[in-house]
Every structure is written in C-alpha cells, then in structure tokens.
Design an enzyme around this catalytic site. Structure first.
Site, PDB file in Angstrom:
ATOM      1  N   ARG A   1      -8.817  -7.912  -6.641  1.00 33.20           N
ATOM      2  CA  ARG A   1      -9.619  -9.132  -6.619  1.00 33.20           C
ATOM      3  C   ARG A   1     -11.091  -8.767  -6.804  1.00 33.20           C
ATOM      4  O   ARG A   1     -11.455  -7.597  -6.786  1.00 33.20           O
ATOM      5  CB  ARG A   1      -9.477  -9.810  -5.261  1.00 33.20           C
ATOM      6  CG  ARG A   1      -9.868  -8.851  -4.147  1.00 33.20           C
ATOM      7  CD  ARG A   1     -10.128  -9.482  -2.810  1.00 33.20           C
ATOM      8  NE  ARG A   1     -10.813  -8.550  -1.938  1.00 33.20           N
ATOM      9  CZ  ARG A   1     -10.237  -7.612  -1.203  1.00 33.20           C
ATOM     10  NH1 ARG A   1      -8.926  -7.470  -1.227  1.00 33.20           N
ATOM     11  NH2 ARG A   1     -10.963  -6.800  -0.452  1.00 33.20           N
TER      12      ARG A   1
ATOM     13  N   GLY B   1      -8.455  -4.534   7.586  1.00 28.14           N
ATOM     14  CA  GLY B   1      -8.474  -3.683   8.776  1.00 28.14           C
ATOM     15  C   GLY B   1      -7.349  -3.992   9.766  1.00 28.14           C
ATOM     16  O   GLY B   1      -7.305  -3.405  10.840  1.00 28.14           O
TER      17      GLY B   1
ATOM     18  N   LYS C   1       0.807  -1.217   0.000  1.00 27.21           N
ATOM     19  CA  LYS C   1       0.000   0.000   0.000  1.00 27.21           C
ATOM     20  C   LYS C   1       0.842   1.269   0.000  1.00 27.21           C
ATOM     21  O   LYS C   1       0.413   2.295  -0.537  1.00 27.21           O
ATOM     22  CB  LYS C   1      -0.969  -0.024   1.193  1.00 27.21           C
ATOM     23  CG  LYS C   1      -2.069  -1.075   0.987  1.00 27.21           C
ATOM     24  CD  LYS C   1      -2.756  -1.493   2.261  1.00 27.21           C
ATOM     25  CE  LYS C   1      -3.652  -0.412   2.806  1.00 27.21           C
ATOM     26  NZ  LYS C   1      -4.458  -0.917   3.946  1.00 27.21           N
TER      27      LYS C   1
ATOM     28  N   GLU D   1     -10.299   2.248  -4.060  1.00 31.90           N
ATOM     29  CA  GLU D   1     -10.963   2.738  -2.853  1.00 31.90           C
ATOM     30  C   GLU D   1     -10.569   4.176  -2.554  1.00 31.90           C
ATOM     31  O   GLU D   1      -9.379   4.514  -2.583  1.00 31.90           O
ATOM     32  CB  GLU D   1     -10.586   1.859  -1.647  1.00 31.90           C
ATOM     33  CG  GLU D   1     -11.078   0.431  -1.768  1.00 31.90           C
ATOM     34  CD  GLU D   1     -10.936  -0.359  -0.469  1.00 31.90           C
ATOM     35  OE1 GLU D   1     -11.683  -1.335  -0.306  1.00 31.90           O
ATOM     36  OE2 GLU D   1     -10.085  -0.007   0.380  1.00 31.90           O
TER      37      GLU D   1
HETATM   38  P1  ADP Z   1      -7.655  -2.458   4.710  1.00 32.17           P
HETATM   39  O1  ADP Z   1      -6.813  -2.711   3.492  1.00 32.17           O
HETATM   40  O2  ADP Z   1      -7.130  -3.104   5.940  1.00 32.17           O
HETATM   41  O3  ADP Z   1      -9.121  -2.699   4.479  1.00 32.17           O
HETATM   42  P2  ADP Z   1      -7.940   0.391   4.151  1.00 32.17           P
HETATM   43  O4  ADP Z   1      -6.746   1.187   3.824  1.00 32.17           O
HETATM   44  O5  ADP Z   1      -8.803  -0.045   3.007  1.00 32.17           O
HETATM   45  O6  ADP Z   1      -7.491  -0.892   5.015  1.00 32.17           O
HETATM   46  O7  ADP Z   1      -8.842   1.161   5.215  1.00 32.17           O
HETATM   47  C1  ADP Z   1      -9.947   0.556   5.807  1.00 32.17           C
HETATM   48  C2  ADP Z   1     -10.803   1.593   6.506  1.00 32.17           C
HETATM   49  O8  ADP Z   1     -10.052   2.320   7.482  1.00 32.17           O
HETATM   50  C3  ADP Z   1     -11.381   2.666   5.608  1.00 32.17           C
HETATM   51  O9  ADP Z   1     -12.548   2.248   4.950  1.00 32.17           O
HETATM   52  C4  ADP Z   1     -11.639   3.774   6.602  1.00 32.17           C
HETATM   53  O10 ADP Z   1     -12.805   3.550   7.339  1.00 32.17           O
HETATM   54  C5  ADP Z   1     -10.468   3.667   7.548  1.00 32.17           C
HETATM   55  N1  ADP Z   1      -9.361   4.565   7.142  1.00 32.17           N
HETATM   56  C6  ADP Z   1      -8.259   4.227   6.451  1.00 32.17           C
HETATM   57  N2  ADP Z   1      -7.456   5.291   6.231  1.00 32.17           N
HETATM   58  C7  ADP Z   1      -8.061   6.348   6.813  1.00 32.17           C
HETATM   59  C8  ADP Z   1      -7.739   7.756   6.927  1.00 32.17           C
HETATM   60  N3  ADP Z   1      -6.614   8.269   6.416  1.00 32.17           N
HETATM   61  N4  ADP Z   1      -8.618   8.559   7.579  1.00 32.17           N
HETATM   62  C9  ADP Z   1      -9.765   8.033   8.111  1.00 32.17           C
HETATM   63  N5  ADP Z   1     -10.116   6.742   8.032  1.00 32.17           N
HETATM   64  C10 ADP Z   1      -9.291   5.892   7.385  1.00 32.17           C
END
Ligand code: ADP
Length: 451
Positions: free
Chosen positions: A292, A165, A116, A275
């Site tokens: 995916r 998460g 990431k 996303e």
């Molecule tokens: P994962 O790959 O573990 O799913 P993500 O990067 O997609 O992690 O983030 C999952 C969730 O975490 C997001 O949908 C959001 O709710 C929260 N999140 C991630 N980054 C941020 C940020 N910079 N500010 C606020 N919330 C965030």
C-alpha cells in the site's frame, strides 16, 4: 485512464488522494461514516456518499456499502489509502469483479505478501536475505521452540497475518517462550482471526530501513531510496526520515537492488515498500513487504520530487513509468513527525476530543498533511492522528532546524498532543547524531535527557 475515483478512506490520506486526483483532472467521490460528515475530505471531494454508522466495521470496512457507492456514482476506480481495506485481497478482488480499478497491486500479490510467513518463504527462495528463523509458519509451540533453540535466544514470535505491531512477542529465553507464543497467538486470533505464527531471531539494536518501490504493469520496477523509521514506540513508527543517516551510497545501491529484485520476484506493480532490519555491521534482512501507500511516503516525495499518489494512479491506469532508475535523484533531507492526539504524560494514551485552537506551521521547507481544523472534533472511533509535519532541507542539519522551528510554531489546543515529545526528541543528542535503533525509546528517557 481513470475518470472518476472513489476514496475509500478518511482523514489526511483521503485529502492527499483527493489533491492528486484534482491535479490530474480525475473526478472524485468521498465516502464517509456518520461520524465524519463534517470532515474536510467530504468538503474537498466533488461528490460524497455516507456509507454507514461510525464503527469502522460498518462503514470504512463495509465492502458492500463501498461498492454500492461506487456504482451509484458511476466511478471507475477505488483508492484504498492505508489501513482499513488497503491490504484486503478480498476487497481488491471485489473491486475488480465490479469493473472498478483497484489502485494497488493484484489481489494475488496482496494475499501472498500479506501472509508474512509465506512472504518470508518466497523471499528465501528468491535469494533475498531474511532474519534467521523458521521456513514458514510453525505447526505448534513445540516446533516453534525447536526453531528458537536452533537459531538461539532472544527470538521474536510473529503473527503471519500481523500488522501495525500486533501479534508480536519477544522471548528472551527458553522459559519465556511458551508465554510469548500463547500471547502472540491470542492477540493474532483477536486482531486478525488467524493464529498462525513464525519465529525469527530478535536482533539486538537494529534500525528499521525500508525501500520505496514503484512498479508498472509492464514489468518496469525501480526504487526511490530508503526511509529510516527506527524511532518507534511499541513497534509503531513515530518519526521517519530520508535518506537514512546510517545508509551510504553503496549500501543504498545494494539495498535498492535487493528490494527491486524482491518486488520483481513476485511480479509486483504499484507503489510498495520493502522493509528491512539493518544491523550494526551493515547487514540487512528482509522483514516484510507492504502493498500500500504508507503514512511516511511524504519524506520520499520531498527528496525525490515525485508525487507517489499520482504515480499510483498512472500505474493503475496502465501507464508506463516515465522514469528509469538512473533518473531518480535524491535531493536534500526530509523528516516527518507524526503528531497524534495522545497524552504523553499518560503513556501516550489516545485522547480524542475537540480541537479548540489550531495553528499549523509553514514557511520554507515545511509541508503539513492534515485534515484537522479549529473546531474539529477528533472522533474516538479511528486513529488519533492530527497532522504529519514534514521538513525538507538541503541537508539533515537544515531539515532538523526547520523541524524544530516548525514544531515550536505549531499550536494545538483542546486535546493533548505528541508535539512536546517531538520537540524534545529533535533536541536529543543521540537523535541529532543519527545514532538510534528501534530500541531508542526503551533505552533512553526522551523527557530527561535533552541536550
Ligand atoms: P508489523 O507488520 O506489525 O508492522 P513488522 O514485521 O514490520 O511488524 O515489525 C515491526 C517492528 O518490529 C520493526 O520495525 C522492528 O522494530 C521490530 N521487529 C520485527 N522483527 C524484528 C526482529 N527479528 N528483530 C528485532 N526487531 C524486530
């Protein structure tokens, strides 16, 4: 074109893939662990192979066993579903080196976008807006803290290898930072075997809005509109809908364009998801790209009328996309509720066990993707999903009404489920108004504040 496909997964997504193959005339091979011998995906497939003991590490994650099963059955392709090996560049590579079509993007893309921090840096170069933060991974806690001071608190420390998460911690202030950094690192080491972290500003109350992408191997890429996945618990999605109540046609066009540009910047093909976080002022920021098919893909299928798994299979077989961007039409509104075997009274603790009685909802506008039947024992080794209920309506109002009706029709006995949670949420005034953020479940008590 693909002739015979191995489904390297289990549960509802294995059924979903088998159904698409059946309709396309592709022969199928189900793989299963010893715990899943009685599973529906084994019965739905033309052939099946047991690939090992219950533990995922010895079955659904066992690359050697999966490739052997593909060779023994004379298959020419593998669909990884979601989870397990779906985002393993190594697995995609091994498939290719055994002349098996991997239904997904190239291993190089999985590797690039799976990191990431690297994906973020790549998007910055391509001019895609990202949340303010570090350029890539930070070298150590000290550098992380320097970046955090620069962008301002609160910040979120994220694992470069993160997913589901895991490996994410919020630091509200400078004093919090060392602990957030150490916990995120330890969690990332434990879950992914890597400790690389990056830092982003933590947005106060964003919405999670993601764009579905389809790209073929001939350079054509288009988007299929967005999914709003703001209803989350511990950064895990519980409810998804399309279109997003917060996205206008103009915003959709802009987000779509950026998402297609992001995918094109890395030469992406297959289905993928870009996303974004969308803030209250309508600004959006790239978060990550998933390589995916996603759990929530059915809401996009309902509003576009497309079959995303068939599209993946056609793309993997080398076909060109049959439609252009201007052919994509979004019809009505779709909502998905993930029904899990979890105890809402005990902090949503997974509660696997035997489903004694089951009645799944039906009727107009309702789709249920589930591998569960009455008498089925949900094994403790994997996720605790029972069903995905998807409601489609002419507009959001009708989709909501249909979903409430479907949730009330549904009967699950023998294990606790998240049905009561969804039934309440769908009657919550703020959810009904579409006025939510990713913090909704922290801000509101879903039990007491019911309309
Ligand atoms: P994962 O790959 O573990 O799913 P993500 O990067 O997609 O992690 O983030 C999952 C969730 O975490 C997001 O949908 C959001 O709710 C929260 N999140 C991630 N980054 C941020 C940020 N910079 N500010 C606020 N919330 C965030």
């Amino acid at each position: 074109m693909i002739r015979k496909l191995v489904v390297a997964n289990r549960g509802e997504i294995a059924l979903r893939i088998l159904r698409a193959c059946e309709e396309l005339g592709i022969a199928t091979v189900a793989l299963h662990s010893e715990a899943d011998a009685e599973s529906l995906h084994v019965r739905f497939a033309r052939e099946s192979v047991c690939i090992g003991p219950p533990a995922a590490s010895r079955s659904y994650l066992n690359i050697h066993a999966i490739i052997s099963a593909a060779e023994v059955t004379g298959a020419d392709a593998v669909h990884p579903g979601y989870g397990f090996l779906a985002e393993s560049a190594q697995f995609a590579e091994v498939c290719q080196s055994h002349d098996l079509v991997f239904v997904g993007p190239d291993p190089s893309m999985i590797r690039l976008l799976g990191d990431k921090a690297l994906a973020r840096a790549t998007m910055v170069k391509a001019g895609v807006p990202v949340v303010p933060g570090s350029d890539g991974a930070v070298a150590d806690e000290l550098e992380g803290l320097r970046v955090a001071r620069e962008i301002g608190f609160p910040v979120i420390v994220k694992a470069a290898a993160g997913g589901g998460g895991k490996g994410m911690r919020v630091a509200a202030s400078e004093e919090d930072f060392p602990r957030a950094y150490a916990t995120a690192q330890a969690e990332s080491q434990a879950a992914f075997g890597k400790g690389e972290l990056y830092v982003e500003r933590y947005l106060a109350r964003p919405r999670h809005v993601e764009m579905q992408i389809l790209g073929d191997k001939h350079g054509n890429i288009l988007h299929l509109g967005e999914r709003d996945c703001s209803i989350q618990r511990r950064h895990q999605k519980l409810v998804e809908e399309s279109p997003s109540p917060a996205v206008s046609e103009a915003l959709r066009a802009r987000m779509g364009e950026v998402a297609v540009h992001a995918a094109a910047a890395v030469g992406y093909h297959s289905a993928g998801t870009v996303e974004f976080l969308l803030d209250e002022d309508g600004r959006f920021y790239f978060m990550e790209m998933n390589t995916r098919i996603q759990v929530e893909h059915p809401v996009t299928e309902m509003v576009t009328g497309l079959d995303l798994i068939k599209e993946q299979l056609r793309i993997a077989g080398g076909e060109r996309l049959a439609l252009r961007q201007e052919d994509v039409r979004l019809r009505g509104h779709a909502i998905e509720c993930r029904i899990n075997a979890e105890d809402t009274e005990r902090d949503f603790m997974p509660a696997p066990g035997k489903v004694v009685a089951l009645h799944l909802p039906g009727g107009p506008g309702i789709r249920v993707d589930s591998h569960v039947y009455a008498g089925y024992e949900i094994p403790p080794y994997y996720d605790s999903m029972i069903a995905k209920i998807i409601a489609h309506g002419a507009d959001r109002q009708e989709a909501l009404e249909r979903m409430r009706r479907a949730l009330d029709e549904c009967v699950i006995e023998g294990v606790p489920s998240t049905l009561p949670f969804h039934a309440r949420l769908l009657r919550h005034p703020r959810f009904i108004a579409g006025d939510v953020s990713t913090r909704f479940l922290e801000d509101e008590d879903w039990r007491t504040t019911v309309a």
